[in-house]
Design an enzyme around this catalytic site. Structure first.
Site, short mmCIF file in Angstrom:
data_model
loop_
_atom_site.label_atom_id
_atom_site.label_comp_id
_atom_site.label_asym_id
_atom_site.label_seq_id
_atom_site.Cartn_x
_atom_site.Cartn_y
_atom_site.Cartn_z
N SER A 100 -56.73 37.70 37.45
CA SER A 100 -56.98 39.13 37.60
C SER A 100 -58.44 39.38 38.01
O SER A 100 -58.87 38.88 39.04
CB SER A 100 -56.59 39.86 36.31
N ASP A 238 -45.59 41.87 39.34
CA ASP A 238 -47.02 41.89 39.03
C ASP A 238 -47.71 43.13 39.58
O ASP A 238 -47.36 43.64 40.65
CB ASP A 238 -47.67 40.65 39.65
N HIS A 265 -47.75 40.52 35.17
CA HIS A 265 -49.14 40.12 35.37
C HIS A 265 -49.58 38.95 34.49
O HIS A 265 -50.64 38.38 34.70
CB HIS A 265 -50.03 41.34 35.08
#
Length: 288
Positions: A100, A238, A265
């Site tokens: 991320s 995601d 995610h």
């Protein structure tokens, strides 16, 4: 297992090394956020089969110092911090796995100092803030209308700190962040390690509109400059959409791309065994 603290610009950061004596190229893991911690990523210690695995909490969160100095919360300082951690731990040759926001940091670090980096794994990547914002607005249209309206109105009215907004965000998270029920304990327990102030200053009050100092971040045009093996991964559902992740991969020479079909995610928690298999397969090939 070894842990301790490292002096970086602004304070001390906590780190932990699994299987320190292993002879394989170390793997340095950059957690998400900004302002989150490495807590939920501790399961990745299982990647330390024949290599050291290094996790650390970025300054401002987790077990690291939390200085009251807003000038510290910039991408450039976090990039400097990665270099300071590498130097202190003697990671002259290293693989980097970012998740991320950690991919934002990994990319920015690579473009500033690529020496000694053997490979990069961009896990659920955020390599363009404008594209991330566009994708979240698109994801929002897939939710019930009342959820969409609550999120939009709270953003417009500056009421993102209300229970109504938080409940709407929980619905969004159930779809695009982690789809497991019940919610995994590592994510529950990791909440108190976060620093929302850092997130708000760098990103903003919500995922959907970037208002912080990362607003203009976009390294898409630099991706063809990556000259090392690169792996892009994301979940089928995601926030880091498969479409955007594959697009980043297509712009990167010598890159591969993998979608975790049952994940959002948090594939490292939602499909932990497969996640580790994909990571190990990629890393072992490079080490040979």
């Amino acid at each position: 297992m070894k842990e301790g603290f490292i002096d970086v610009t602004g304070g001390k950061v906590w780190y932990i090394i699994h299987n320190e004596q292993a002879t394989g190229i170390p793997l340095l893991i950059l957690h998400g956020g900004p302002g989150s911690s490495s807590y939920s990523l501790q399961g990745l210690k299982d990647l330390a089969i024949d290599r050291p695995v290094v996790l650390y909490d970025q300054l401002g969160c987790g077990k690291s110092d939390r200085p009251d100095d807003d000038s510290l919360w910039t991408l450039d300082r976090f990039v400097e911090e990665v270099g300071q951690v590498r130097k202190e731990l003697g990671l002259n040759k290293v693989h980097i796995l970012g998740h991320s926001w950690g991919t934002t940091l990994a990319a920015a670090y690579y473009f500033s100092d690529p020496k000694g980096i053997s490979s990069i794994i961009f896990s659920s990547p955020c390599l363009s803030a404008p594209l991330w914002e566009k994708d979240q607005k698109k994801n929002l249209t897939l939710l019930p209308l009342e959820i969409q309206e609550t999120i939009r109105s709270c953003e417009e009215n500056g009421t993102t700190d209300t229970p109504a907004f938080q409940k709407a965000i929980e619905v969004f998270n159930d779809h695009f962040v982690c789809r497991l029920k019940p919610y995994p304990e590592p994510l529950k327990q990791g909440k108190h390690f976060r620093n929302p102030h850092v997130y708000q200053l760098m990103w903003g009050p919500s995922e959907f509109t970037v208002q912080g100092n990362l607003k203009a971040f976009d390294c898409t045009e630099q991706l063809p400059q990556i000259s090392i093996p690169t792996l892009y991964t994301c979940g089928r559902y995601d926030e880091a959409t498969p479409e955007s992740t594959e697009y980043f991969s297509s712009r990167t020479p010598n890159a591969s791309f993998h979608v975790f079909e049952k994940s959002a995610h948090m594939a490292y928690i939602e499909e932990p065994e497969q996640y580790r298999q994909v990571m190990n397969k990629f890393l072992v090939v490079i080490d040979k």
